[in-house]
Design a protein around this motif. Structure first.
Motif, short mmCIF file in Angstrom:
data_model
loop_
_atom_site.label_atom_id
_atom_site.label_comp_id
_atom_site.label_asym_id
_atom_site.label_seq_id
_atom_site.Cartn_x
_atom_site.Cartn_y
_atom_site.Cartn_z
N ARG A 158 0.71 -1.30 -0.03
CA ARG A 158 -0.07 -0.20 -0.15
C ARG A 158 0.77 1.16 -0.04
N ILE A 159 0.18 2.34 -0.32
CA ILE A 159 0.88 3.71 -0.22
C ILE A 159 0.98 4.03 1.30
N ILE A 160 2.24 4.43 1.78
CA ILE A 160 2.36 4.72 3.35
C ILE A 160 2.77 6.18 3.16
N LEU A 161 3.14 6.91 2.37
CA LEU A 161 3.61 8.27 2.42
C LEU A 161 3.30 8.79 0.96
N VAL A 162 2.95 10.15 1.10
CA VAL A 162 2.93 10.93 -0.23
C VAL A 162 3.58 12.27 0.25
N ALA A 163 4.96 12.55 -0.27
CA ALA A 163 5.43 13.74 -0.19
C ALA A 163 4.93 14.82 -1.30
N TRP B 198 6.04 25.62 -0.72
CA TRP B 198 5.19 24.93 0.27
C TRP B 198 5.57 23.30 0.33
N GLU B 199 5.61 22.62 1.23
CA GLU B 199 6.09 21.31 1.30
C GLU B 199 4.85 20.69 2.24
N HIS B 200 4.62 19.28 2.06
CA HIS B 200 3.55 18.69 2.77
C HIS B 200 3.68 17.18 2.49
N VAL B 201 3.54 16.57 3.83
CA VAL B 201 3.51 15.00 3.74
C VAL B 201 2.15 14.50 4.28
N ILE B 202 1.70 13.51 3.44
CA ILE B 202 0.15 13.01 3.74
C ILE B 202 1.15 11.63 4.50
N ASP B 203 0.75 11.48 5.81
CA ASP B 203 1.30 10.43 6.41
C ASP B 203 0.27 9.44 6.88
N GLY B 204 0.75 8.01 6.36
CA GLY B 204 -0.03 6.79 6.46
C GLY B 204 -0.26 6.59 7.99
N ARG B 205 0.53 7.15 8.89
CA ARG B 205 0.40 6.52 10.16
C ARG B 205 -0.83 7.54 10.88
N LYS B 206 -1.19 8.51 10.03
CA LYS B 206 -2.27 9.28 10.57
C LYS B 206 -3.58 9.18 10.00
#
Length: 786
Positions: A165-170, A177-185
């Motif tokens: 699965r996808i775990i992170l999207v940077a 602008w920077e953003h991380v979509i975090d699979g832990r959250k």
DNA sequence: AGCTGTGGCAGGGAGG
DNA sequence: CCTCCCTGCCAC
């Protein structure tokens, strides 16, 4: 600006265009801060052959027969007339009777070769004018990189495997602008929704990623399909549209799944890298990390995580992985800024969007300029000519061995110069657009380059550099276009004329250098390595010598000094090594440096060349003994002795060819098939040889590199010893036989004594030059008249 | 949906 | 052994 190069349309604000059904285009227009979509119709437009068969055809609809060829140009229909559809049916019947293969459909009709795209591109060419008023820095670019989880026990991530699965999207963009979509959250489903929200919210013009076509986007799309998430990334809220595509960089084909996102441009830095390296051929890999280091774009203190350890880091050190993913998008941004500038400035000229330009080949770019002008002037387009080119560049080697000092002189832009001075253009170019384009591009490139050299300010300087390099890309492709089988305006005879003239110029240069007592070592297409005559010693004297050489050549052909070196090790045609005055060694040629050689062979050959160029024969012997020992004791790592090959074809195609007896089995495909994982054309496969036969037969002694176990090394040392001796053999021609045997021998009965070892210089061929190659001025009439 | 060219060397399989 | 032919990679 030249309208033939830059297009004629006045509409300045169109951001992007998109086909909307069969007869309309959707056009995205920027008004102030917002972008609105508008639908515009386009006209039916066909290429039809044999137009005399059209019943009711009227002159005003325009057709032209190509004089003297007996071939009819294609019919261009610029408007409908009452009997048109009947005529099209009639043509179709005729074509079907003659079994012409390519039939496409348009509305309810089957139509031969509908070219909706170039036409709409022509009619909508205003679409790119926005780019004309922008610089690269004005683009809003967004970078995207995903990290995926690979179920333990598997080497490669797979979007449809349970557990993967996808775990992170940077994400990052050009505003900082920077953003991380975090699979832990977030659950994966929420992550995907968040991704859509971010992109819609940032609303970038460009979406960038490294291998985004073959990895990130397909993976994301597959996971969306699984979760039922609509990936509405388009400016109109549409989902990305994917299609399989392939592109080739020189002989190397690359398959990928291109993805269009409505109203935006997708840039894959992997494709940019390959097209960059197709010309330079300097890079060891196309990986993001290597490339960023290669260009000096890696952020200081950058986090590295090996690909196979991503899942481990996710389980154990997720913060490191987050840092790594962010560094990835930062590097992607830098790499893209470095490489996509020239595509951006080409977009100002070409009737295609930025994303398309970035993945198009040069021939298609040139053709679009020609077609646009022909369509604008409502002139029929020629069909591609059948046939083949017969002549290429002139290559020769006259001396082998170590020589020096050596000068490399080359003709600047040989083929374009020949085409310009000899007015060589395709015979089917009725309107004379081809040479005009080449001439204007050349002028503009020189102007831009001069302006760049004058400019101090770094941003402006890099803008001008990107522009001039975009012109250069096009200029250098005009010759290739002539010989391209599927080009509308190809002309093989003229392509031969270009290469034959090039050969003649080279022979003239050789004769001129010899007439001045210079020694010509090696010659290839447009450049010569030679040892200057006695008395020509300093860089200035060498330059002056080259200037004299240049003055002996006709107007329009300029020879420049391309480099000067302490020594050259001349081995074979297209194979040599140079020792610079900076003491750096540059090695050229497939028999001395090749990615198909085992790594140990490459380093061995490199060190041998180093020792020979420095006259260090003792070191040469020691080197051989060291490798000899490591191979016999299994002291090398699998990375050193594995052979790595690129698969050009799909496994299915390969099997078919083998079955049909058209092709032999090969180790790389055998290993790829045995590995069981899906292979695409362009994948690289690493394998090694097992057993103990130094001449293993068949493809059953090869094993995937991953299977090698250092605790139980089963690599075939007899085979690799043979390979070591094959690599050593390359240097036999540089020594007396007894010296060679003493150096490349591990026999320590007598200690090796380098005293008395001397290098040989050999004449290879002394091809007599014919009378007409005499360098006297005034003998160039034949090809200058053109 | 899209694809620039020729020349040269190395290595391997197949078959004489 | 050798030659022929194909593929991969490289120079330009």
């Amino acid at each position: 600006m030249n309208p033939v190069l830059f297009g004629h349309s006045p509409d300045p604000r169109i951001v992007a265009t998109q086909q909307a059904g069969d007869d309309a285009m959707r056009v995205y227009i920027r008004t102030g801060e917002t972008i609105v979509a508008e639908e515009r119709p386009f006209y039916p437009f066909f290429f039809l052959s044999e137009p005399e068969l059209i019943e009711g055809f009227h002159r005003k609809h325009w057709v032209r027969r190509l004089e003297g060829t007996g071939v009819y140009g294609h019919l261009c229909v610029f408007e409908e007339w009452p009997a048109m559809w009947d005529a099209v049916r009639h043509i179709l019947d005729s074509y079907n009777r003659h079994a012409v293969p390519k039939i496409e459909s348009y509305q309810d009709l089957d139509v031969i070769h509908l070219i909706g795209d170039p036409v709409t591109q022509y009619l909508m060419q205003s679409g790119r004018t926005m780019f004309k008023e922008m610089t690269f820095g004005d683009l809003h670019r967004l970078q995207l990189d995903i990290e995926t989880y690979t179920t333990p026990g598997h080497r490669f991530s797979n979007a449809t495997r349970a557990g993967d699965r996808i775990i992170l999207v940077a994400l990052s963009d050009s505003t900082g602008w920077e953003h991380v979509i975090d699979g832990r959250k977030l659950s994966e489903e929420r992550m995907l929704e968040e991704l859509v929200r971010c992109v819609r919210d940032r609303d970038p013009d460009v979406i960038e990623g490294h291998n985004i076509f073959n990895f990130d986007l397909p993976y994301i799309l597959a996971r969306c399909a699984l979760h039922g998430v609509t990936l509405s990334l388009g400016r109109d809220g549409s989902v990305p549209r994917s299609f399989d595509s392939r592109t080739s960089f020189a002989e190397h084909a690359f398959e990928y799944t291109a993805t269009d996102i409505a109203g935006r441009h997708v840039i894959d830095t992997l494709l940019l890298l390959q097209s960059y390296d197709a010309v330079r051929r300097n890079m060891e890999s196309y990986g993001l990390k290597y490339a960023a280091q290669y260009f000096g774009l890696s952020p200081a203190g950058r986090t590295y995580v090996p690909g196979e350890k991503i899942s481990w880091y996710w389980d154990n050190e997720p913060a490191t992985l987050v840092a790594y993913a962010l560094d990835d998008v930062r590097e992607t941004a830098a790499l893209s800024a470095h490489l996509s500038g020239s595509s951006f400035y080409l977009t100002q000229m070409l009737p295609y969007g930025f994303g398309t330009v970035a993945r198009m080949g040069s021939a298609a770019k040139i053709e679009s300029l020609l077609v646009r002008e022909y369509l604008r002037r409502k002139h029929a387009l020629p069909r591609p000519r059948e046939g083949a080119q017969t002549t290429g560049g002139y290559t020769d080697v006259f001396l082998t061995g170590v020589l020096g000092p050596v000068v490399h002189a080359d003709v600047e832009s040989l083929y374009p110069s020949i085409m310009l001075t000899g007015s060589i253009a395709p015979g089917t170019d009725d309107l004379g657009v081809f040479l005009g384009l080449l001439k204007d591009l050349t002028t503009m490139r020189l102007d831009t380059k001069r302006a760049m050299l004058r400019t101090e300010e770094p941003i402006e300087r890099s803008r001008l550099d990107a522009m001039q390099s975009s012109f250069k890309i096009l200029i250098n492709s005009f010759y290739g276009y002539l010989g391209y089988n599927r080009a509308l305006f190809n002309d093989h005879a003229r392509a031969d004329e270009v290469t034959k003239t090039g050969q003649k110029i080279l022979r003239t240069m050789i004769a001129a250098i010899r007439a001045e007592a210079g020694k010509v070592v090696e010659v290839d297409t447009d450049g010569i390595f030679f040892v200057p005559p006695v008395g020509v010693d300093t860089a200035d004297q060498e330059s002056a010598f080259v200037s004299v050489l240049s003055s002996r050549l006709p107007e329009g052909i300029t020879v420049a000094m391309n480099g000067r070196y302490r020594k050259i090790l001349s081995y074979k045609k297209k194979n040599y090594a140079l020792l610079g005055y900076d003491n750096k060694i540059r090695i050229k040629g497939s028999s001395l440096v090749s990615r198909s050689m085992e790594q140990f062979g490459r380093t061995f050959v490199h060190h041998c060349i180093d020792s020979i160029l420095h006259g260090n024969f003792d070191g040469l012997h020691t080197l051989y003994v060291q490798y000899h020992t490591s191979i016999l004791s299994h002291g090398l790592d699998v990375r050193d002795f594995a052979r790595v090959e690129t698969l050009k074809d799909t496994v299915a195609f390969y099997e078919e060819e083998v079955k049909a007896g058209r092709r032999n089995r090969s180790a790389a495909y055998t290993v790829a098939i045995a590995s069981g994982r899906p292979v695409r054309a362009g994948d690289r496969i690493a394998y090694y040889i097992t057993g103990n036969d130094p001449n293993p037969r068949g493809t059953d002694h090869c094993k995937a590199a991953e299977e090698w176990d250092p605790n139980f090394p089963d690599d075939n040392s007899a085979y690799y010893m043979r390979r070591l001796n094959e690599f050593s053999e390359k240097f036999a021609v540089f020594f007396q036989p007894q010296d060679f045997r003493a150096i490349f021998s591990a026999d320590d009965l007598f200690p090796f004594d380098p005293a008395g070892v001397a290098l040989l210089i050999s004449d290879v061929v002394e091809e007599p030059l014919s009378e007409e190659d005499d360098p006297r001025p005034g003998t160039f009439g034949i090809w200058l008249e053109g």
